[in-house]
Design an enzyme around this catalytic site. Structure first.
Site, mmCIF file in Angstrom:
data_model
loop_
_atom_site.group_PDB
_atom_site.id
_atom_site.type_symbol
_atom_site.label_atom_id
_atom_site.label_comp_id
_atom_site.label_asym_id
_atom_site.label_seq_id
_atom_site.Cartn_x
_atom_site.Cartn_y
_atom_site.Cartn_z
ATOM 1 C CG HIS A 27 -14.052 8.003 -2.620
ATOM 2 N ND1 HIS A 27 -14.412 8.719 -1.505
ATOM 3 C CD2 HIS A 27 -15.061 7.105 -2.816
ATOM 4 C CE1 HIS A 27 -15.570 8.292 -1.035
ATOM 5 N NE2 HIS A 27 -15.989 7.310 -1.821
ATOM 6 C CG HIS A 30 -16.572 -0.118 -0.222
ATOM 7 N ND1 HIS A 30 -17.547 0.065 0.726
ATOM 8 C CD2 HIS A 30 -16.987 0.614 -1.300
ATOM 9 C CE1 HIS A 30 -18.506 0.850 0.248
ATOM 10 N NE2 HIS A 30 -18.176 1.210 -0.974
ATOM 11 C CD GLU A 46 -15.549 3.336 -4.230
ATOM 12 O OE1 GLU A 46 -14.708 3.874 -3.495
ATOM 13 O OE2 GLU A 46 -16.758 3.251 -3.935
#
Length: 227
Positions: free
Chosen positions: A119, A61, A115
């Site tokens: 992040h 993930h 992502e």
């Protein structure tokens, strides 16, 4: 010449200070893997990528910078968006190990973009885009969750298992204590959804977690659905 030199020095200082501002500090990563059977076995369902149904294995993930106080940085550098060409040599591995199950069906680019932008940019002082995705793939290879669980007799067959047995099985295999996030299937049964492992700021080494993620919300007995 002197004024031009001074201007150049000032510009370099501004650029350096800007890089310090962008390179957010963080204490560790959460490396998060999700079980596709639990992602799909919900009221919202799922959509397989164009390449077809992913393997019956945990998928990545994300690799998320976090702080010891439970906070986390996000969207740290809008000037450094996801660039597919930077990970062109990793595409096959990403499609296999980091597939998107969101609807509508996606080749994964939007997932990886999210992502990295949210992040990955917060760890760019340590890992550039290629290194960030490579680090996640390396961690996936290092933590074979399905094998760790199977060795303890825990299999994705829709049966119910003790949460503590799942945690202990992964701890016995990898040497560190995971956190488990659950969701509910269409019948309201609590099921194994995501596994969080903590990683040092290099993105390479598993460590013990200093704080549990807010998503660690499982009942004592949870199911492990097939996929």
């Amino acid at each position: 010449m002197k004024s031009k030199g001074s201007l150049l020095i000032k510009l370099l200082i501004i650029q350096y200070l800007s890089s310090l501002f962008v390179a957010q500090n963080f204490d560790f990563f959460y490396f998060v893997q999700q079980w596709p059977g639990s992602y799909c076995d919900t009221s919202q369902g799922c959509c397989y990528p164009p390449t077809g149904k992913p393997a019956s294995d945990f998928g990545i993930h994300g690799l998320w910078p976090n702080n010891n106080d439970g906070s986390y940085p996000s969207n740290c550098d809008p000037n450094n968006p996801f660039n597919q060409s930077e990970v062109s040599d990793l595409m096959s591995s990403l499609e296999t190990n980091w597939p998107s199950l969101a609807c509508p069906s996606s080749d994964g680019i939007s997932f990886w973009t999210h992502e990295w932008d949210k992040h990955g940019t917060c760890s760019e002082s340590v890992l550039d885009e290629h290194d960030y995705f490579q680090a996640a793939l390396n961690l996936k290879s290092k933590t074979n969750l399905l094998q760790a669980l199977a060795s303890a007799g825990i299999n994705p067959n829709g049966e119910s298992y003790n949460l503590s047995d799942i945690i202990n099985a992964i701890n016995q295999s990898d040497g560190f204590t995971p956190s488990i996030e659950c969701n509910d299937d269409e019948s309201g049964n609590n099921q194994l959804y995501q596994v969080y492992m903590c990683v040092d700021t290099s993105g390479s080494n598993l460590i013990e977690c200093s704080v549990s993620p807010t998503g660690a919300n499982c009942a004592n007995q949870i199911t492990f659905p097939a996929f």
